[in-house]
Design a protein around this motif. Structure first.
Motif, PDB file in Angstrom:
ATOM      1  N   ARG A  91       0.816  -1.214   0.000  1.00  0.00           N
ATOM      2  CA  ARG A  91       0.000   0.000   0.000  1.00  0.00           C
ATOM      3  C   ARG A  91       0.856   1.273   0.000  1.00  0.00           C
ATOM      4  NH1 ARG A  91      -5.437  -0.662   1.165  1.00  0.00           N
ATOM      5  NH2 ARG A  91      -6.079  -2.777   1.748  1.00  0.00           N
ATOM      6  N   ASP A  92       1.825   1.336   0.864  1.00  0.00           N
ATOM      7  CA  ASP A  92       2.706   2.507   0.957  1.00  0.00           C
ATOM      8  C   ASP A  92       3.950   2.211   0.145  1.00  0.00           C
ATOM      9  OD1 ASP A  92       1.063   4.076   2.765  1.00  0.00           O
ATOM     10  OD2 ASP A  92       1.533   2.549   4.262  1.00  0.00           O
ATOM     11  N   ARG A  93       3.942   2.626  -1.138  1.00  0.00           N
ATOM     12  CA  ARG A  93       4.879   2.084  -2.100  1.00  0.00           C
ATOM     13  C   ARG A  93       5.878   3.092  -2.676  1.00  0.00           C
ATOM     14  NH1 ARG A  93       3.721  -2.714  -4.033  1.00  0.00           N
ATOM     15  NH2 ARG A  93       4.534  -2.285  -6.133  1.00  0.00           N
ATOM     16  N   SER A  94       5.819   4.333  -2.253  1.00  0.00           N
ATOM     17  CA  SER A  94       6.722   5.324  -2.840  1.00  0.00           C
ATOM     18  C   SER A  94       7.783   5.761  -1.829  1.00  0.00           C
ATOM     19  CB  SER A  94       5.941   6.544  -3.317  1.00  0.00           C
ATOM     20  OG  SER A  94       5.696   7.431  -2.251  1.00  0.00           O
ATOM     21  N   PRO A  95       8.910   6.316  -2.313  1.00  0.00           N
ATOM     22  CA  PRO A  95       9.964   6.787  -1.408  1.00  0.00           C
ATOM     23  C   PRO A  95       9.566   7.999  -0.567  1.00  0.00           C
ATOM     24  CG  PRO A  95      10.850   6.366  -3.599  1.00  0.00           C
ATOM     25  CD  PRO A  95       9.360   6.317  -3.721  1.00  0.00           C
ATOM     26  N   THR A  96       8.378   8.552  -0.804  1.00  0.00           N
ATOM     27  CA  THR A  96       7.926   9.703  -0.027  1.00  0.00           C
ATOM     28  C   THR A  96       6.748   9.366   0.881  1.00  0.00           C
ATOM     29  OG1 THR A  96       6.507  10.404  -1.864  1.00  0.00           O
ATOM     30  CG2 THR A  96       8.726  11.348  -1.755  1.00  0.00           C
ATOM     31  N   SER A  97       6.292   8.121   0.852  1.00  0.00           N
ATOM     32  CA  SER A  97       5.164   7.723   1.700  1.00  0.00           C
ATOM     33  C   SER A  97       5.669   7.233   3.053  1.00  0.00           C
ATOM     34  CB  SER A  97       4.345   6.631   1.004  1.00  0.00           C
ATOM     35  OG  SER A  97       5.116   5.465   0.814  1.00  0.00           O
ATOM     36  N   VAL A  98       4.718   6.937   3.927  1.00  0.00           N
ATOM     37  CA  VAL A  98       5.083   6.329   5.205  1.00  0.00           C
ATOM     38  C   VAL A  98       5.796   5.025   4.896  1.00  0.00           C
ATOM     39  CG1 VAL A  98       4.130   5.345   7.321  1.00  0.00           C
ATOM     40  CG2 VAL A  98       3.091   7.392   6.330  1.00  0.00           C
ATOM     41  N   PRO A  99       6.918   4.686   5.551  1.00  0.00           N
ATOM     42  CA  PRO A  99       7.436   5.285   6.794  1.00  0.00           C
ATOM     43  C   PRO A  99       8.594   6.257   6.610  1.00  0.00           C
ATOM     44  CG  PRO A  99       8.470   3.180   6.440  1.00  0.00           C
ATOM     45  CD  PRO A  99       7.579   3.419   5.242  1.00  0.00           C
ATOM     46  N   TRP A 100       8.717   6.874   5.434  1.00  0.00           N
ATOM     47  CA  TRP A 100       9.924   7.643   5.124  1.00  0.00           C
ATOM     48  C   TRP A 100       9.809   9.117   5.478  1.00  0.00           C
ATOM     49  CZ3 TRP A 100      12.852   3.738   4.763  1.00  0.00           C
ATOM     50  CH2 TRP A 100      12.421   2.567   4.124  1.00  0.00           C
ATOM     51  N   SER A 101       8.987   9.452   6.441  1.00  0.00           N
ATOM     52  CA  SER A 101       8.804  10.849   6.845  1.00  0.00           C
ATOM     53  C   SER A 101       9.933  11.297   7.776  1.00  0.00           C
ATOM     54  CB  SER A 101       7.456  11.021   7.552  1.00  0.00           C
ATOM     55  OG  SER A 101       7.403  10.201   8.703  1.00  0.00           O
ATOM     56  N   ASP A 102      10.104  12.611   7.881  1.00  0.00           N
ATOM     57  CA  ASP A 102      11.190  13.165   8.688  1.00  0.00           C
ATOM     58  C   ASP A 102      11.023  12.880  10.174  1.00  0.00           C
ATOM     59  OD1 ASP A 102      12.300  14.121   6.390  1.00  0.00           O
ATOM     60  OD2 ASP A 102      11.788  16.230   6.731  1.00  0.00           O
ATOM     61  N   ASP A 103       9.779  12.645  10.622  1.00  0.00           N
ATOM     62  CA  ASP A 103       9.568  12.386  12.052  1.00  0.00           C
ATOM     63  C   ASP A 103       9.573  10.895  12.365  1.00  0.00           C
ATOM     64  OD1 ASP A 103       7.158  11.764  10.818  1.00  0.00           O
ATOM     65  OD2 ASP A 103       5.935  12.491  12.489  1.00  0.00           O
ATOM     66  N   LEU A 104       9.854  10.059  11.346  1.00  0.00           N
ATOM     67  CA  LEU A 104       9.859   8.625  11.601  1.00  0.00           C
ATOM     68  C   LEU A 104      11.206   8.016  11.189  1.00  0.00           C
ATOM     69  CD1 LEU A 104       8.094   6.480  12.852  1.00  0.00           C
ATOM     70  CD2 LEU A 104       7.028   6.097  10.628  1.00  0.00           C
ATOM     71  N   LEU A 105      11.341   7.529   9.982  1.00  0.00           N
ATOM     72  CA  LEU A 105      12.586   6.869   9.590  1.00  0.00           C
ATOM     73  C   LEU A 105      13.492   7.725   8.716  1.00  0.00           C
ATOM     74  CD1 LEU A 105      11.404   3.221   8.815  1.00  0.00           C
ATOM     75  CD2 LEU A 105      12.125   4.227  10.990  1.00  0.00           C
ATOM     76  N   GLY A 106      13.002   8.903   8.285  1.00  0.00           N
ATOM     77  CA  GLY A 106      13.785   9.683   7.345  1.00  0.00           C
ATOM     78  C   GLY A 106      13.660   9.109   5.949  1.00  0.00           C
ATOM     79  N   GLY A 107      14.322   9.764   4.981  1.00  0.00           N
ATOM     80  CA  GLY A 107      14.139   9.382   3.592  1.00  0.00           C
ATOM     81  C   GLY A 107      15.281   8.604   2.985  1.00  0.00           C
ATOM     82  N   THR A 108      15.386   8.688   1.679  1.00  0.00           N
ATOM     83  CA  THR A 108      16.413   7.967   0.943  1.00  0.00           C
ATOM     84  C   THR A 108      17.765   8.642   1.098  1.00  0.00           C
ATOM     85  OG1 THR A 108      16.844   6.881  -1.182  1.00  0.00           O
ATOM     86  CG2 THR A 108      16.183   9.201  -1.271  1.00  0.00           C
ATOM     87  N   GLY A 109      18.812   7.986   0.593  1.00  0.00           N
ATOM     88  CA  GLY A 109      20.147   8.542   0.703  1.00  0.00           C
ATOM     89  C   GLY A 109      20.456   9.520  -0.426  1.00  0.00           C
ATOM     90  N   ARG A 110      21.411  10.398  -0.197  1.00  0.00           N
ATOM     91  CA  ARG A 110      21.818  11.342  -1.236  1.00  0.00           C
ATOM     92  C   ARG A 110      22.575  10.582  -2.335  1.00  0.00           C
ATOM     93  NH1 ARG A 110      26.374  14.746   2.252  1.00  0.00           N
ATOM     94  NH2 ARG A 110      27.875  13.013   2.473  1.00  0.00           N
TER      95      ARG A 110
END
Length: 286
Positions: A91-110
């Motif tokens: 369901r949550d399938r994009s690099p910007t969806s949960v759980p990749w938020s700044d208040d949870l796990l953070g996002g992808t690498g540079r």
């Protein structure tokens, strides 16, 4: 009292904060790194000698069930309200969806080095230095979706393909089997489709999630909570079928002493796969 593991997308802001803070406290105390060491130690493949307890083996599911339980117990010693959430990657399938938020796990690498620069587990916060690994890199890395060589997350159909198989596992009980729920869920394959389900998720996240030190990325726990949820679903769907093998392979088998049968001890713990099959008195999924 039975506690609840929630979909990470359903966590409140307070629940997110408490989960993150409990993880950071385990990291500060050094206890988190013990989990990384344990996983590296038990990352034994088909081509390695000795017992395979955690991967490419029937005990993949009970081993990680106990592993997540141990982490959850450690978190609850810090904050009794915390449980391990699960990430539904269908369901949550994009690099910007949960759980990749700044208040949870953070996002992808540079792009330059895959270093994660956002969220509470970014190296620059000073709270998440990698000390136990198979490389010398001290920072958390990710490459969500592999933009230069794109890969998709598993779908609901991929899960159902595994769930409909009524047999838990089959000989030779390793990464080469093409039948049985265990490997269809664990995800070893060959040919056109090399990675499925659990393995494909690790590949999609990339970075440290690609090897035995994958525990260094906190998303590891959310992935394995969802895998565990699928095992529960399989158990409910196929009530007459259980963990296999029921008995250990004989001395003439290439798998003699290399896998854990239903009533054998599951290293590094004293319990057996048989004892790990019913968690209904400990937790449930919501």
């Amino acid at each position: 009292m039975v506690y609840v593991r929630k979909n990470v997308s359903k966590l409140t802001r307070t629940e997110r904060r408490r989960f993150v803070e409990a993880l950071l406290e385990l990291k500060r105390s050094g206890e988190y790194d013990e989990f990384v060491r344990l996983h590296i130690e038990h990352f034994v493949g088909d081509g390695d000698r000795g017992l395979r307890a955690a991967h490419m083996t029937p005990s993949f599911l009970p081993w990680h069930r106990q592993f997540v339980l141990d982490l959850e117990s450690a978190l609850q010693r810090v904050d009794p309200s915390v449980t391990v959430p699960y990430w539904d990657w269908t369901r949550d399938r994009s690099p910007t969806s949960v759980p990749w938020s700044d208040d949870l796990l953070g996002g992808t690498g540079r792009p330059v080095d895959r270093q994660v620069m956002t969220g509470p587990f970014a190296y620059r916060t000073g709270n998440w230095t990698i000390r136990e690994s198979i490389t010398n890199v001290e920072f958390l890395t990710r490459n969500l979706g592999r933009p230069r060589d794109p890969i998709d997350l598993p779908t609901r159909d991929d899960l159902n393909w595994a769930l409909k198989d009524p047999v838990y596992d089959v000989a030779p009980w390793d990464s080469t089997v093409t039948k049985g729920f265990r490997n269809k869920m664990e995800g070893w394959g060959s040919g056109r489709v090399v990675w499925r389900n659990h393995n494909r998720v690790h590949r999609w996240v990339g970075g440290v999630m690609l090897g035995g030190a994958s525990v260094n990325d906190p998303v590891f726990w959310l992935v394995h909570a969802f895998v565990d949820m699928q095992w529960q679903r399989w158990q409910r769907r196929h009530r007459k079928h259980r963990y296999l093998p029921a008995k250990p392979p004989g001395r003439n088998s290439e798998q003699y002493g290399r896998i854990v049968a239903r009533h054998e001890r599951l290293p590094p713990w004293d319990m057996t796969p048989d004892e790990m099959e019913d968690m209904s008195q400990i937790y449930r999924y919501e």
